[in-house]
Design an enzyme around this catalytic site. Structure first.
Site, PDB file in Angstrom:
ATOM      1  N   SER A   1      -6.506  -1.174   6.428  1.00 50.18           N
ATOM      2  CA  SER A   1      -5.340  -1.306   5.464  1.00 50.18           C
ATOM      3  C   SER A   1      -4.315  -1.998   5.724  1.00 50.18           C
ATOM      4  O   SER A   1      -3.920  -1.947   7.167  1.00 50.18           O
ATOM      5  CB  SER A   1      -5.085  -0.036   4.767  1.00 50.18           C
ATOM      6  OG  SER A   1      -4.147  -0.036   3.679  1.00 50.18           O
ATOM      7  N   CYS A   2      -3.465  -2.615   4.887  1.00 48.06           N
ATOM      8  CA  CYS A   2      -2.176  -2.979   5.417  1.00 48.06           C
ATOM      9  C   CYS A   2      -1.423  -3.079   4.121  1.00 48.06           C
ATOM     10  O   CYS A   2      -1.110  -2.251   3.319  1.00 48.06           O
ATOM     11  CB  CYS A   2      -2.519  -4.415   5.750  1.00 48.06           C
ATOM     12  SG  CYS A   2      -3.258  -5.850   4.666  1.00 48.06           S
ATOM     13  N   GLY A   3      -0.587  -4.460   3.902  1.00 48.21           N
ATOM     14  CA  GLY A   3       0.406  -4.390   2.738  1.00 48.21           C
ATOM     15  C   GLY A   3      -0.479  -4.790   1.429  1.00 48.21           C
ATOM     16  O   GLY A   3      -0.318  -4.219   0.567  1.00 48.21           O
TER      17      GLY A   3
ATOM     18  N   TRP B   1      -1.704  -1.090   0.643  1.00 48.92           N
ATOM     19  CA  TRP B   1      -0.186  -0.292   0.380  1.00 48.92           C
ATOM     20  C   TRP B   1       0.292  -0.800  -0.869  1.00 48.92           C
ATOM     21  O   TRP B   1       1.123  -0.062  -1.578  1.00 48.92           O
ATOM     22  CB  TRP B   1       0.856  -0.591   1.293  1.00 48.92           C
ATOM     23  CG  TRP B   1       1.821   0.625   1.529  1.00 48.92           C
ATOM     24  CD1 TRP B   1       3.028   0.562   0.874  1.00 48.92           C
ATOM     25  CD2 TRP B   1       1.734   2.110   1.266  1.00 48.92           C
ATOM     26  NE1 TRP B   1       3.622   1.578   0.651  1.00 48.92           N
ATOM     27  CE2 TRP B   1       2.896   2.628   1.330  1.00 48.92           C
ATOM     28  CE3 TRP B   1       0.332   2.859   1.740  1.00 48.92           C
ATOM     29  CZ2 TRP B   1       3.005   4.200   1.157  1.00 48.92           C
ATOM     30  CZ3 TRP B   1       0.804   4.140   1.940  1.00 48.92           C
ATOM     31  CH2 TRP B   1       2.100   4.799   1.638  1.00 48.92           C
TER      32      TRP B   1
END
Length: 285
Positions: A240-242, A269
């Protein structure tokens, strides 16, 4: 000689040696955060590796979604690649203008569509130019080629699947954002998002997988970065990330380690941080 593998990562020397290969297709997948104030298409038109096509991450996406650059429907991916002259039997090499940032996202998209002969250029355009290798400003010659796609559903996760994984612990969730954003002590670059991270996730900022020159660390360095974060790589991984871009750097690093059970939480996110009914953890896990 730098390590090269046409299914994960190739060196600038490897690419220059193969520039004339008839079945090589090069993609400029540059994409930047709004705060960078850079125009990737304009930069591509001014200077790119000879023969490169420009891949617009924001446009070649699922525009039906309110979330940024979600993975495109199969039919859209196929039609865009055909229009770019990319199809079956091609070896694809993807690079970006940051070094190793957004190119991994397009590598992952090809993998999602079942295409394995795709690699990221290690160090990207900055390393290529620093070494004085050829660039041009000419549009590529495009010849239509059919593309067969077989979508790998296990490589992408939605919010319901990630919420279950967070609760059950059957996957290792790895967050590629900065330590400050993970802890909730730095503001999110997108407005309206809460700070923090998905409960039971580990933080491996994508830059921890890179050397100072923007190339990817060797396998010992990659393993050390995951170990330092306490990531359990005996489990399948959800990255996951932004917004699903740098999460792909995690997947590329895992693939280099021979860990092929990885997926991306495509909403990342941008989605999780938006909904108050989803639990958020703060501080370090």
């Amino acid at each position: 000689m730098p390590y090269s593998d046409p299914k994960t990562l190739v060196s600038t020397q490897w690419l220059e040696d193969h520039l004339k290969d008839p079945d090589l297709r090069i993609i400029d997948a540059s994409w930047y955060m709004p705060a960078d104030a850079r125009d990737p298409k304009a930069e591509y038109e001014a200077a790119h590796i000879p023969g490169a096509r420009f891949f617009d991450i924001d446009e070649i996406s699922d525009l039906r979604s309110d979330l940024p650059h979600m993975a495109p429907p199969v039919e859209k991916f196929m039609s865009r690649m055909r229009a770019m002259g990319i199809g079956d039997g091609h070896q694809v090499v993807v690079y970006d203008g940051a070094g190793l940032f957004s190119a991994a996202r397009v590598w992952w998209l090809f993998r999602l569509m079942g295409k394995m002969d795709v690699a990221v250029l290690d160090g990207g355009l900055p390393k290529w130019q620093a070494e004085g290798r050829p660039i041009e400003d000419l549009p590529p010659t495009v010849r239509d080629r059919h593309m067969t796609v077989s979508r790998q559903a296990q490589m992408i996760k939605d919010v319901t699947q990630v919420a279950a994984a967070s609760k059950l612990g059957d996957y290792q969730i790895i967050d590629a954002r900065s330590a400050g954003r993970f802890a909730g002590t730095e503001p999110e670059p997108r407005e309206g998002l809460r700070g923090g991270h998905i409960p039971n996730s580990k933080n491996v900022p994508f830059g921890e997988l890179l050397n100072a020159d923007g190339t990817m660390k060797d396998t010992a360095g990659l393993q050390a970065a995951f170990d330092a974060a306490g990531a359990d790589l005996t489990k399948p991984v959800i990255a996951s990330c932004g917004s699903g871009v740098t999460a792909a750097v995690i997947c590329l690093g895992l693939e280099r380690l021979g860990h092929d059970r990885h997926a991306i939480y495509d909403g990342s996110w941008s989605e999780w941080g938006m909904y108050n009914d989803l639990k958020v953890a703060t501080g370090e896990e």
